[in-house]
Scaffold this motif. Structure first.
Motif, PDB file in Angstrom:
ATOM      1  N   SER A  43      -7.751  -0.312 -11.033  1.00  0.00           N
ATOM      2  CA  SER A  43      -6.475  -0.529 -12.128  1.00  0.00           C
ATOM      3  C   SER A  43      -5.931   0.654 -12.050  1.00  0.00           C
ATOM      4  N   ALA A  44      -6.271   1.903 -12.676  1.00  0.00           N
ATOM      5  CA  ALA A  44      -5.113   3.101 -12.329  1.00  0.00           C
ATOM      6  C   ALA A  44      -4.699   3.344 -11.233  1.00  0.00           C
ATOM      7  N   PHE A  45      -5.222   2.355 -10.013  1.00  0.00           N
ATOM      8  CA  PHE A  45      -3.435   2.954  -8.886  1.00  0.00           C
ATOM      9  C   PHE A  45      -2.530   1.669  -8.998  1.00  0.00           C
ATOM     10  N   GLU A  46      -3.172   0.226  -9.624  1.00  0.00           N
ATOM     11  CA  GLU A  46      -1.812  -0.426  -9.905  1.00  0.00           C
ATOM     12  C   GLU A  46      -1.375  -0.462 -10.895  1.00  0.00           C
ATOM     13  N   LEU A  47      -1.802   0.168 -11.528  1.00  0.00           N
ATOM     14  CA  LEU A  47      -1.135   0.492 -12.630  1.00  0.00           C
ATOM     15  C   LEU A  47       0.268   1.673 -12.765  1.00  0.00           C
ATOM     16  N   ASN A  48      -0.242   3.133 -11.668  1.00  0.00           N
ATOM     17  CA  ASN A  48       0.594   4.106 -11.661  1.00  0.00           C
ATOM     18  C   ASN A  48       1.194   4.420 -11.318  1.00  0.00           C
ATOM     19  N   LEU A  49       0.262   3.919 -10.018  1.00  0.00           N
ATOM     20  CA  LEU A  49       1.128   4.478  -8.656  1.00  0.00           C
ATOM     21  C   LEU A  49       1.629   3.069  -7.772  1.00  0.00           C
ATOM     22  N   LEU A  50       1.008   1.663  -7.755  1.00  0.00           N
ATOM     23  CA  LEU A  50       1.823   1.307  -7.179  1.00  0.00           C
ATOM     24  C   LEU A  50       2.350   0.287  -7.434  1.00  0.00           C
ATOM     25  N   SER A  51       2.586   0.455  -8.969  1.00  0.00           N
ATOM     26  CA  SER A  51       3.782  -0.882  -9.613  1.00  0.00           C
ATOM     27  C   SER A  51       4.760   0.409  -9.296  1.00  0.00           C
ATOM     28  N   THR A  52       4.840   1.311  -9.930  1.00  0.00           N
ATOM     29  CA  THR A  52       5.803   2.438  -8.787  1.00  0.00           C
ATOM     30  C   THR A  52       6.285   2.325  -7.427  1.00  0.00           C
ATOM     31  N   ILE A  53       5.459   2.104  -6.779  1.00  0.00           N
ATOM     32  CA  ILE A  53       5.642   2.269  -5.348  1.00  0.00           C
ATOM     33  C   ILE A  53       6.475   0.034  -5.155  1.00  0.00           C
ATOM     34  N   ARG A  54       5.525  -0.336  -6.185  1.00  0.00           N
ATOM     35  CA  ARG A  54       6.426  -2.454  -5.826  1.00  0.00           C
ATOM     36  C   ARG A  54       8.103  -1.816  -6.681  1.00  0.00           C
ATOM     37  N   MET A  55       7.983  -1.237  -7.543  1.00  0.00           N
ATOM     38  CA  MET A  55      10.081  -1.829  -8.303  1.00  0.00           C
ATOM     39  C   MET A  55      10.675  -1.337  -7.470  1.00  0.00           C
ATOM     40  N   THR A  56       9.928   0.439  -6.730  1.00  0.00           N
ATOM     41  CA  THR A  56      10.886   0.972  -6.578  1.00  0.00           C
ATOM     42  C   THR A  56      11.633   0.364  -4.972  1.00  0.00           C
ATOM     43  N   ARG A  57      10.936  -0.553  -4.118  1.00  0.00           N
ATOM     44  CA  ARG A  57      10.551  -1.610  -3.368  1.00  0.00           C
ATOM     45  C   ARG A  57      11.776  -2.529  -3.521  1.00  0.00           C
ATOM     46  N   LEU A  58      11.741  -2.951  -4.928  1.00  0.00           N
ATOM     47  CA  LEU A  58      11.963  -4.459  -5.161  1.00  0.00           C
ATOM     48  C   LEU A  58      13.786  -3.979  -5.269  1.00  0.00           C
ATOM     49  N   VAL A  59      13.711  -2.439  -5.942  1.00  0.00           N
ATOM     50  CA  VAL A  59      15.583  -2.443  -7.053  1.00  0.00           C
ATOM     51  C   VAL A  59      15.999  -1.904  -5.309  1.00  0.00           C
TER      52      VAL A  59
ATOM     53  N   THR B  65      -4.193  12.035 -13.609  1.00  0.00           N
ATOM     54  CA  THR B  65      -3.653  13.854 -12.315  1.00  0.00           C
ATOM     55  C   THR B  65      -4.454  13.547 -11.079  1.00  0.00           C
ATOM     56  N   ALA B  66      -5.262  12.726 -10.930  1.00  0.00           N
ATOM     57  CA  ALA B  66      -4.868  12.136  -9.458  1.00  0.00           C
ATOM     58  C   ALA B  66      -4.002  10.825  -8.563  1.00  0.00           C
ATOM     59  N   ILE B  67      -4.050  10.472  -9.487  1.00  0.00           N
ATOM     60  CA  ILE B  67      -3.415   8.409  -9.187  1.00  0.00           C
ATOM     61  C   ILE B  67      -1.560   9.463  -9.401  1.00  0.00           C
ATOM     62  N   ARG B  68      -1.459   9.614 -10.480  1.00  0.00           N
ATOM     63  CA  ARG B  68       0.306  10.588 -10.761  1.00  0.00           C
ATOM     64  C   ARG B  68       0.470  11.450  -9.518  1.00  0.00           C
ATOM     65  N   SER B  69      -0.851  12.104  -8.962  1.00  0.00           N
ATOM     66  CA  SER B  69       0.087  12.907  -7.753  1.00  0.00           C
ATOM     67  C   SER B  69       0.187  12.192  -6.727  1.00  0.00           C
ATOM     68  N   GLY B  70      -0.247  10.611  -6.149  1.00  0.00           N
ATOM     69  CA  GLY B  70       1.249   9.971  -5.718  1.00  0.00           C
ATOM     70  C   GLY B  70       2.136   9.978  -5.744  1.00  0.00           C
ATOM     71  N   VAL B  71       2.459   9.458  -6.900  1.00  0.00           N
ATOM     72  CA  VAL B  71       3.817   9.190  -7.910  1.00  0.00           C
ATOM     73  C   VAL B  71       4.434   9.865  -7.096  1.00  0.00           C
ATOM     74  N   ILE B  72       3.961  11.707  -7.364  1.00  0.00           N
ATOM     75  CA  ILE B  72       5.404  12.766  -7.154  1.00  0.00           C
ATOM     76  C   ILE B  72       4.782  13.107  -5.575  1.00  0.00           C
ATOM     77  N   GLY B  73       4.341  12.382  -4.575  1.00  0.00           N
ATOM     78  CA  GLY B  73       3.911  13.054  -2.975  1.00  0.00           C
ATOM     79  C   GLY B  73       5.337  11.889  -3.016  1.00  0.00           C
ATOM     80  N   MET B  74       4.546  10.433  -3.991  1.00  0.00           N
ATOM     81  CA  MET B  74       6.438   9.925  -3.136  1.00  0.00           C
ATOM     82  C   MET B  74       7.721  10.282  -3.249  1.00  0.00           C
ATOM     83  N   ALA B  75       7.744  10.440  -4.431  1.00  0.00           N
ATOM     84  CA  ALA B  75       9.115  10.527  -4.918  1.00  0.00           C
ATOM     85  C   ALA B  75       9.680  11.474  -4.308  1.00  0.00           C
ATOM     86  N   LYS B  76       8.812  12.945  -4.013  1.00  0.00           N
ATOM     87  CA  LYS B  76       9.010  14.008  -3.043  1.00  0.00           C
ATOM     88  C   LYS B  76       9.669  12.959  -1.545  1.00  0.00           C
TER      89      LYS B  76
END
Ligand SMILES: NC(=O)c1ccc[n+]([C@@H]2O[C@H](COP(=O)([O-])OP(=O)(O)OC[C@H]3O[C@@H](n4cnc5c(N)ncnc54)[C@H](OP(=O)(O)O)[C@@H]3O)[C@@H](O)[C@H]2O)c1
Length: 237
Positions: free
Chosen positions: A85-101, A132-143
């Protein structure tokens, strides 16, 4: 951002608070505000949200990825379902919305992706293991994404709140203290005791940094994670 002259599309699951928020933004700024109920963990809903925004405004210049946060607790409290759930809410949603936009963002230096993360990606925050674990993935993806889309003039940044007085804070840490019989003023002071500025942040203090990153003034900032935390993150870098 509406105060800076931007028309905005906002989304959340609950339509009531969403509509109230849209009305408040419109009344205060006069800008067009499109409110679309959406659960960003659902692929169809996310796609429909982006379609609605495009239909209404004909363009998208800025994407802010900002959904709720995962629960607090120690490692032993969370099973696979909680991690998923944490992965879907905070990392996958960010990936998905970014891919769409991303395909719709302008290529003239004004395209922006801004992810809301947490102070926990910069400094240990006890109990924030999911975040912390999931959002570290957001940081890596954003970079890496910043590197990929930089040649197209699109910037990708993260903003890391410390303790900002929103519903999330009211309904978690503050509520726990009030339930223990503390007065609100004392509870807020106790929560702020370890923050160098000795107070909790106001939502508008956080929003102004997001609005700056969305503006032309931030055109040479990308791949960055900006703390808005009153000095709460204790890392040297
Ligand atoms: N406030 C802080 O001090 C702080 C500190 C560190 C990190 N953060 C992070 O910053 C982000 C924003 O925090 P906040 O304090 O504003 O949180 P909040 O008060 O809990 O607000 C979260 C917002 O996201 C919406 N939302 C939740 N799940 C969603 C979903 N699946 N799809 C679409 N919308 C969803 C909520 O509306 P609905 O429930 O109606 O969907 C609500 O509007 C969160 O990720 C939080 O973890 C905040």
């Amino acid at each position: 951002m509406a105060a800076d002259g931007v028309d905005v599309a906002i989304g959340a699951r609950g339509p009531r608070a969403l509509d109230q928020t849209a009305s408040a933004i419109h009344e205060r700024t006069g800008r067009a505000v499109l409110a679309v109920p959406v659960d960003v963990t659902q692929p169809e809903g996310a796609a429909a949200f982006v379609e609605c925004a495009l239909k209404e405004f004909g363009r998208i210049d800025i994407l802010v990825n900002n959904a709720g946060g995962p629960p607090f607790g120690a490692f032993g409290r969370f099973d696979d379902a909680a991690w998923q759930s944490a992965f879907e809410l905070n990392l996958l949603s960010t990936i998905r919305m970014t891919r769409l936009v991303l395909p719709h963002l302008p290529r003239d230096g004004s395209g922006r992706v801004i992810n809301i993360v947490s102070v926990s990606v910069r400094s240990l925050l006890p109990g924030s293991i999911l975040s912390t674990a999931i959002r570290s993935g957001v940081i890596g993806m954003a970079k890496l994404l910043a590197e990929e889309v930089g040649p197209h003039g699109i910037t990708v940044n993260n903003v890391a709140p410390g303790m900002i007085l929103t519903d999330r804070v009211r309904e978690t840490v503050l509520k726990d203290k009030l339930a223990g019989g503390m007065a609100e003023e004392d509870a807020l002071a106790e929560l702020a005791a370890h923050i160098p500025l000795r107070r909790i942040g106001r939502p508008e203090e956080f929003a102004s940094v997001v609005a700056f990153l969305a503006s032309d003034g931030a055109s040479y900032i990308t791949g960055a994670t900006i703390p808005v935390d009153g000095g709460m993150s204790r890392g040297i870098h």
